[in-house]
Design a protein around this motif. Structure first.
Motif, mmCIF file in Angstrom:
data_model
loop_
_atom_site.group_PDB
_atom_site.id
_atom_site.type_symbol
_atom_site.label_atom_id
_atom_site.label_comp_id
_atom_site.label_asym_id
_atom_site.label_seq_id
_atom_site.Cartn_x
_atom_site.Cartn_y
_atom_site.Cartn_z
ATOM 1 N N ALA A 612 0.832 -1.209 0.000
ATOM 2 C CA ALA A 612 0.000 0.000 0.000
ATOM 3 C C ALA A 612 0.865 1.257 0.000
ATOM 4 O O ALA A 612 0.563 2.238 -0.700
ATOM 5 N N GLU A 613 1.954 1.213 0.767
ATOM 6 C CA GLU A 613 2.869 2.361 0.818
ATOM 7 C C GLU A 613 3.523 2.576 -0.546
ATOM 8 O O GLU A 613 3.609 3.703 -1.046
ATOM 9 N N GLN A 614 3.979 1.497 -1.157
ATOM 10 C CA GLN A 614 4.610 1.592 -2.475
ATOM 11 C C GLN A 614 3.600 2.028 -3.532
ATOM 12 O O GLN A 614 3.942 2.772 -4.461
ATOM 13 N N CYS A 615 2.370 1.580 -3.391
ATOM 14 C CA CYS A 615 1.321 1.983 -4.330
ATOM 15 C C CYS A 615 1.073 3.490 -4.237
ATOM 16 O O CYS A 615 0.890 4.159 -5.261
ATOM 17 N N MET A 616 1.085 3.997 -3.011
ATOM 18 C CA MET A 616 0.876 5.435 -2.824
ATOM 19 C C MET A 616 2.025 6.229 -3.453
ATOM 20 O O MET A 616 1.806 7.242 -4.123
ATOM 21 N N LEU A 617 3.267 5.729 -3.271
ATOM 22 C CA LEU A 617 4.418 6.404 -3.871
ATOM 23 C C LEU A 617 4.355 6.332 -5.397
ATOM 24 O O LEU A 617 4.680 7.297 -6.093
ATOM 25 N N ILE A 713 -7.952 -5.555 -4.430
ATOM 26 C CA ILE A 713 -8.192 -5.178 -5.832
ATOM 27 C C ILE A 713 -9.612 -4.655 -5.999
ATOM 28 O O ILE A 713 -9.848 -3.629 -6.652
ATOM 29 N N VAL A 714 -10.569 -5.379 -5.404
ATOM 30 C CA VAL A 714 -11.966 -4.939 -5.499
ATOM 31 C C VAL A 714 -12.140 -3.600 -4.781
ATOM 32 O O VAL A 714 -12.851 -2.706 -5.267
ATOM 33 N N ARG A 715 -11.486 -3.457 -3.643
ATOM 34 C CA ARG A 715 -11.607 -2.201 -2.884
ATOM 35 C C ARG A 715 -10.974 -1.039 -3.641
ATOM 36 O O ARG A 715 -11.487 0.083 -3.618
ATOM 37 N N MET A 716 -9.857 -1.288 -4.327
ATOM 38 C CA MET A 716 -9.201 -0.220 -5.078
ATOM 39 C C MET A 716 -10.020 0.239 -6.281
ATOM 40 O O MET A 716 -9.791 1.320 -6.812
ATOM 41 N N ALA A 717 -10.982 -0.591 -6.703
ATOM 42 C CA ALA A 717 -11.874 -0.172 -7.785
ATOM 43 C C ALA A 717 -12.771 0.978 -7.335
ATOM 44 O O ALA A 717 -13.320 1.702 -8.187
ATOM 45 N N ASN A 718 -12.920 1.155 -6.008
ATOM 46 C CA ASN A 718 -13.675 2.292 -5.440
ATOM 47 C C ASN A 718 -15.086 2.396 -5.999
ATOM 48 O O ASN A 718 -15.577 3.487 -6.285
ATOM 49 N N PHE A 719 -15.739 1.264 -6.160
ATOM 50 C CA PHE A 719 -17.099 1.293 -6.711
ATOM 51 C C PHE A 719 -18.080 1.695 -5.621
ATOM 52 O O PHE A 719 -18.110 1.108 -4.541
ATOM 53 N N ASN A 720 -18.886 2.715 -5.923
ATOM 54 C CA ASN A 720 -19.909 3.199 -4.996
ATOM 55 C C ASN A 720 -21.274 2.955 -5.633
ATOM 56 O O ASN A 720 -21.628 3.575 -6.641
ATOM 57 N N GLN A 721 -22.018 2.042 -5.035
ATOM 58 C CA GLN A 721 -23.303 1.663 -5.612
ATOM 59 C C GLN A 721 -24.281 2.842 -5.619
ATOM 60 O O GLN A 721 -25.061 3.009 -6.555
ATOM 61 N N ALA A 722 -24.203 3.675 -4.590
ATOM 62 C CA ALA A 722 -25.159 4.781 -4.475
ATOM 63 C C ALA A 722 -24.894 5.865 -5.517
ATOM 64 O O ALA A 722 -25.796 6.319 -6.221
ATOM 65 N N ILE A 726 -16.656 4.946 -9.834
ATOM 66 C CA ILE A 726 -15.716 3.831 -9.923
ATOM 67 C C ILE A 726 -14.375 4.381 -10.384
ATOM 68 O O ILE A 726 -14.304 5.432 -11.044
ATOM 69 N N ALA A 727 -13.305 3.688 -10.020
ATOM 70 C CA ALA A 727 -11.971 4.133 -10.415
ATOM 71 C C ALA A 727 -11.752 3.893 -11.908
ATOM 72 O O ALA A 727 -12.304 2.955 -12.498
ATOM 73 N N ARG A 728 -10.962 4.757 -12.523
ATOM 74 C CA ARG A 728 -10.610 4.555 -13.925
ATOM 75 C C ARG A 728 -9.802 3.266 -14.064
ATOM 76 O O ARG A 728 -8.942 2.964 -13.223
ATOM 77 N N PRO A 729 -10.066 2.488 -15.112
ATOM 78 C CA PRO A 729 -9.318 1.228 -15.281
ATOM 79 C C PRO A 729 -7.799 1.427 -15.287
ATOM 80 O O PRO A 729 -7.063 0.596 -14.753
ATOM 81 N N SER A 730 -7.323 2.532 -15.885
ATOM 82 C CA SER A 730 -5.875 2.761 -15.944
ATOM 83 C C SER A 730 -5.302 3.001 -14.544
ATOM 84 O O SER A 730 -4.193 2.546 -14.232
ATOM 85 N N ASP A 731 -6.054 3.721 -13.697
ATOM 86 C CA ASP A 731 -5.590 3.957 -12.327
ATOM 87 C C ASP A 731 -5.545 2.648 -11.548
ATOM 88 O O ASP A 731 -4.589 2.377 -10.815
ATOM 89 N N LEU A 732 -6.584 1.845 -11.702
ATOM 90 C CA LEU A 732 -6.615 0.554 -11.011
ATOM 91 C C LEU A 732 -5.488 -0.341 -11.497
ATOM 92 O O LEU A 732 -4.814 -1.005 -10.693
ATOM 93 N N LEU A 733 -5.248 -0.344 -12.796
ATOM 94 C CA LEU A 733 -4.173 -1.174 -13.339
ATOM 95 C C LEU A 733 -2.816 -0.730 -12.810
ATOM 96 O O LEU A 733 -1.970 -1.575 -12.451
ATOM 97 N N ALA A 734 -2.595 0.570 -12.716
ATOM 98 C CA ALA A 734 -1.330 1.081 -12.185
ATOM 99 C C ALA A 734 -1.158 0.669 -10.727
ATOM 100 O O ALA A 734 -0.055 0.264 -10.304
ATOM 101 N N SER A 735 -2.231 0.725 -9.950
ATOM 102 C CA SER A 735 -2.160 0.336 -8.537
ATOM 103 C C SER A 735 -1.872 -1.159 -8.405
ATOM 104 O O SER A 735 -1.049 -1.577 -7.580
#
Length: 1121
Positions: A612-617, A713-722, A726-735
């Motif tokens: 998570a730390e490396q992902c943030m960097l 991975i599912v959490r990083m997708a940041n999907f909000n049902q309400a 959702i996160a952009r696919p490129s951002d999720l792929l980079a993470s």
């Protein structure tokens, strides 16, 4: 006469039998005390009155006079017999064992045997063990509360069935009555044996005080240290009492405490006995009888001596010993454990570096293991049973993991270098021990024939040993030599023996050394079990788990020792009690799995925190964050503005690596250190064998990582049902790439296949649900694109932009919830293809097809409503006046075109996603994509349709475009029911094309039908009709096995005619967006693999298309610069 007594054989067999009977009695006690395991006949309410009557009248139960109370047994006598017979037989085993023990003890007294632990070690140990085992059996039996009920019920049922009591019942009942106060009866029984027992116990007078030393004296003597005398490092560790050096201290304390309780008169007659007893009283509060069954030393002793006249001084000694234990014992044993941790660590490090020392220093290992085992067992017995004391921390050991770790390491060393130890001791036995024993025999002035034969056989057996046997990996078996030595001890220990062993102590000392050396040759495993078996922890699961949790914070690198110790538990079972073995197996596996789960959880938490730390960097380095830096660089020549007071300057990526002081540890440093310690614990063992199960610790780690990574991975997708965010696919792929890159470094710490785990997780994410039934990113993105992007595109809030190959938002007063181009451009869809892969896109395609079929169903309904009109229009297409009249009767045209547009939007999005999948696969596996492309190109229109669809299905799965969409064909085919004929479906298909062709002019009425140059399409997405018409018609006519090209030509002809009529109505409103609709005809031809520009020009003048393009482009102002 002495040879015929077979004392050695009887002692060996009775000790083994007694151990089994003791374990059986303990198991019965636990079973009857546990509500879950308690026999059903004892819990049945129907039996309550019978059980009360039996307990009250036992053992003299009147079966005839008490019929009313025993009616329940009468009714279920067969079930009662079956349920109680196993308990009854077990109690009979106690009687049988007691009879044999009585007989043997009387024989030993009659023979006036000599006992000395330093001389006839095995004989003395077996004798004392038998006494303790017998006493433990009786004490455990007396603690079974339901024994009378079980035996009484069996006898009642037996008499009701057979008409008479069981023959053994009177003796069994009498035994239960006699041992209601077991200690009183036992002391009476052992009165005649006092001389023998006391002589055996007094032989511990030198050994026990020498072994029971505090840690300060150990430290001053540098006990177990190989480095204290470097010059003597190669000298063999040897003494006259080898086996005594690693004899368990707890075993000796049990001998002394129980032995002098049974023969308490010796305490008043022998001052050395009194001193030995007092010293044992100061050793602790509890002694183990078996498993977790303990004896409260001071309470039992005080209760016994209180009822004996003249023992007031002994009672005072007991109270004094108890006070000493409460004040001093905790700290004393804590210091011992502290010393042993350091001593075992040093011993292991030296021996690991120089395994050749394992031969001469094998005794040190046995001593170290035995001492450590004693301290662990002492702490386990006392940790939860101590009364309130001032220093409870003395009974909590946060560093137990380290001691267990080095015990396991020393055991592994002995097992790993077994051949080294064998080689050394084979030479020792053949070239030294045999010669010493031979000289000893020669110097004996008396050596009877029987004894001479045994001693000579010893010499010849040892002399026959050679190194070649070790090199050839032959199996050694010197058990016979050790048994003969035990027999010889028994022969020579009786009074008036021809060869009295007490007169030849040198012979005994030599043989004791030889016995140890033989164990090093053929029985290392048994010796390791004897000195370091920790199965007691299995019977104290709460204590064991508590030790683990206490060690989890400070001793992470040693935590693997806890599950490793669980492998010891398989040795503690006994054939006389197989039921207990099953229970122990389940408990052992549960403990082992629990510990491994906890270690894996800690390890996965740490590595994922680092990820998570490396992902943030890594996120800080993404292009989207560089706008401020670029903006600043653009105006760098301007004077830098002075930052406002209190304003914090934004740090650039990499600032976290700048340090003024290297000694200051960052959070990442601490996590890496923690990870190193946790991963180093996995080096203890690659697999653990618990009973018949092979447990692999690293698999638990991979399993935890797999579960957690999937959740992340599912959490990083940041999907909000309400809010449908959702996160952009490129951002999720980079993470995800940042996480995987960090996870790959785990292989540097521990030998695990991270790649396999990552592949498993990512593959599961390409399915709708993962292995735990949780929604994956495939499901999340599929739902989002359908519900958010395509739904808005269906309402023209979002339009397809062929120029930029993406979808874009329409300009409206309301701010859009997301920018469509940020989720649908080539880079994003390629990222999506990377994330969900061919499987995920297949799932997405299936969902898209479901929406298409629902639209097609509604369109078919409209066709059916207008069927008569459409048939006439098809037949009168060359009659303009008739067509005009029929067109007025046509209804639902706008609705049909709207639904066709929706189908076109869906198919366009699907085509874009497939193109990006193709790009992704060509980058990953070009040598696979090439042959698939060639196979697709090889298909001709004349090929069999089944073959064509099979090849197209393969190509479509790889992202290649096909003339006929196999998924759409399958979807259309699935819509057909048994009620509809092929001819009807065919009629609906060609009438649908007629319906579309004659309805195209209606699009000109929509103000949003204007063509936008910058988008390369229409504002209401009607340019997507081109793909919808081509794909849908190809699929429908393929299902019906009709000529696609011919029907599309007919459609083109009718559509051209209809649009040409539109051009003639210059003053009508519908001619407003006429040019934009003309372009649609051109798009249909361009999109179609079955139509050509020649076909279009034959029915629609090219000049009209050219003028239409000029007209739609004229409204745009071109600016340069």
């Amino acid at each position: 006469m002495d040879y015929q007594q077979k004392l050695a054989e009887k002692l060996t067999l009775l000790n083994e039998r007694g151990t089994g009977v003791l374990i059986r009695m303990n198991y019965i006690k636990k079973t009857c005390a546990d509500p879950k395991l308690r026999p059903s006949i004892l819990t049945d309410k129907v039996m309550e009155s019978a059980i009360k009557h039996i307990n009250k009248k036992f053992p003299n139960i009147d079966f005839r006079g008490s019929v009313q109370s025993l009616t329940s047994i009468q009714r279920q006598k067969t079930e009662v017999l079956s349920a109680t017979s196993i308990f009854y037989d077990s109690f009979l085993d106690v009687i049988e064992f007691r009879d044999h023990v009585y007989e043997l003890l009387n024989t030993i007294d009659a023979c006036q045997c000599f006992f000395d632990i330093a001389i006839n070690f095995d004989f003395t140990k077996s004798y004392l063990d038998l006494i303790i085992t017998y006493t433990s059996v009786i004490i455990t039996l007396s603690r079974i509360d339901d024994k009378k009920a079980l035996v009484g019920m069996f006898n009642c049922a037996h008499e009701m069935t057979n008409g008479s009591s069981d023959p053994s019942y009177p003796r069994l009942g009498q035994m239960f009555v006699e041992y209601e106060h077991p200690w009183k009866k036992l002391t009476e029984e052992f009165g005649p044996h006092t001389r023998s027992v006391t002589s055996a116990l007094l032989s511990l007078g030198v050994l026990y005080p020498r072994r029971n030393l505090p840690a300060e004296q150990w430290r001053s003597a540098q006990l177990l240290s190989l480095l204290s005398a470097p010059a003597a490092m190669l000298d063999p560790a040897c003494c006259d009492t080898m086996a005594c050096e690693y004899l368990s201290l707890e075993v000796m304390e049990r001998w002394i405490i129980i032995g002098f309780l049974l023969c308490h008169s010796s305490l008043n007659m022998h001052p050395p006995a009194l001193e030995l007893w007092k010293m044992a009283l100061r050793s602790g509060l509890y002694l183990t009888l078996t498993r977790d069954e303990v004896l409260n030393i001071h309470k039992v002793s005080e209760d016994l001596f209180d009822n004996i006249k003249g023992y007031s001084k002994r009672v005072a000694d007991i109270k004094e010993g108890r006070e000493y234990v409460l004040v001093n014992c905790g700290a004393m044993h804590r210091e011992k454990r502290h010393y042993l941790r350091g001593a075992l660590k040093e011993l292991y490090n030296v021996l690991e570096d120089e395994p050749g020392l394992l031969g001469p220093k094998a005794l040190y290992i046995c001593m170290a293991l035995s001492f450590s085992r004693d301290e662990i067992q002492w702490l386990v017995r006392h940790s939860e049973s101590m009364p309130k004391i001032k220093t409870p921390e003395d009974y909590v050991d946060n560093q137990m993991a380290e001691l267990l770790f080095y015990i396991e390491k020393l055991r592994d060393l002995m097992t790993k270098y077994r051949r080294v130890v064998q080689r050394y001791h084979v030479q020792y036995l053949a070239q030294f021990d045999a010669l010493v024993l031979n000289d000893t025999i020669q110097n004996m002035y008396v050596c009877p024939e029987e004894e001479s034969v045994l001693l000579t056989s010893f010499v010849s057996t040892m002399s026959a040993l050679s190194i070649k046997q070790v090199d050839n990996k032959e199996e050694f078996d010197l058990q016979a030599l050790r048994l003969d030595w035990l027999r010889l001890q028994a022969y020579c220990s009786v009074s008036k023996a021809p060869l009295p062993i007490k007169e030849y102590p040198n012979l005994a000392k030599v043989m004791n050394v030889i016995q140890f050396h033989t164990k090093m040759v053929d029985n290392i495993e048994e010796l390791l079990y004897e000195t370091s078996e920790l199965s007691i922890l299995c019977f104290y699961p709460r204590v064991f788990e508590k030790m683990f949790s206490q060690s989890s914070d400070e001793m992470k690198r040693f935590l693997m020792s806890f599950p490793s110790v669980c492998s010891h538990f398989s040795y503690c079972g006994h054939p006389l009690c197989p039921e207990e073995t099953d229970a122990v197996e389940k408990r052992s596996l549960r403990l082992c799995v629990t510990f491994l789960e906890q270690i894996a959880k800690q390890t996965s938490n740490v590595i994922l925190e680092i990820c998570a730390e490396q992902c943030m960097l890594h996120d800080q380095l993404l292009p989207k964050h560089c706008a401020e830096t670029v903006s600043a660089a653009r105006y760098r020549k301007q004077k830098k503005p002075v930052p406002k007071k209190g304003e914090v300057q934004k740090e650039k990526p990499g600032a976290e690596s700048l340090r003024k002081d290297r000694t200051v540890a960052t959070n990442v440093d601490k996590m890496h250190l923690m990870l190193t310690e946790l991963c180093s614990s996995y080096s203890l063992s690659s697999d653990l064998i618990v009973f018949e199960h092979i447990v692999v610790p690293t698999e638990f780690l991979l399993s935890h990582l797999e579960t957690r990574l999937a959740e992340i991975i599912v959490r990083m997708a940041n999907f909000n049902q309400a809010t449908q965010e959702i996160a952009r696919p490129s951002d999720l792929l980079a993470s995800i790439r940042a996480y995987i890159a960090t996870l790959q470094t785990l292989g540097s710490y521990v030998n695990v296949d991270v790649t396999r785990m990552v592949k498993s997780v990512l593959l599961q994410q390409t399915q709708p649900l993962d292995s735990h039934g949780v929604q994956t990113i495939t499901t999340l993105y599929t739902n989002w694109y359908l519900e958010s992007l395509l739904r808005q595109a269906s309402n023209s809030f979002i339009v397809h932009c062929p120029t930029m190959h993406c979808f874009v938002n329409q300009t409206t007063d309301n701010e859009p919830s997301f920018k469509a181009e940020e989720f649908s451009d080539i880079s994003e869809l390629r990222a999506l293809a990377e994330l969900i892969g061919p499987y995920g896109l297949k799932f997405l395609s299936e969902n898209l097809m479901w929406h298409i079929t629902s639209q097609v169903s509604e369109i078919k309904k409209l066709v059916i409503e207008n069927m008569d009109v459409l048939v006439q229009m098809r037949n009168n297409s060359d009659k303009p006046e008739e067509m005009a009249n029929l067109k007025r009767r046509l209804t639902g045209g706008e609705n049909m075109l709207k639904r066709m547009t929706i189908i076109g939007v869906i198919l366009t999005f699907r085509s874009m996603a497939k193109d990006c999948l193709k790009d992704t696969l060509e980058r990953h596996c070009p040598y696979l994509m090439g042959p698939i492309g060639c196979l697709r190109d090889f298909i001709t229109p004349e090929a069999d349709i089944k073959v064509t669809l099979s090849v197209y299905e393969l190509a479509s799965a790889a992202g290649l475009s096909c003339d006929i969409d196999p998924a759409l064909v399958a979807a259309i085919s699935s819509m057909q029911t048994d009620n509809t004929s092929t001819d009807d479906e065919y009629k609906l298909s060609y009438l649908l094309l007629v319906y579309i062709a004659v309805s195209l002019p209606l699009l000109a009425l929509d103000p949003n039908s204007c063509y936008t140059r910058q988008h390369g399409g229409h504002n209401n997405n009607i340019h997507c009709l081109a793909m919808a018409i081509n794909q849908l018609s190809a699929a429908m006519f393929t299902v019906q096995n009709k000529n696609i090209e011919q029907h599309l030509k007919d459609f083109l002809l009718l559509a051209s005619s209809t649009l040409l009529q539109l051009g003639q109505n210059l003053e009508r409103v519908e001619s407003k967006n006429r040019e934009a609709i003309y372009l649609l005809l051109h798009m249909i031809v361009e999109e179609s693999p079955f139509l050509s520009q020649d076909m279009l020009e034959s029915c629609f003048p090219y000049v009209l298309l050219r003028n239409a393009y000029r007209e739609v482009y004229r409204s745009f102002i071109i600016t340069v610069g």
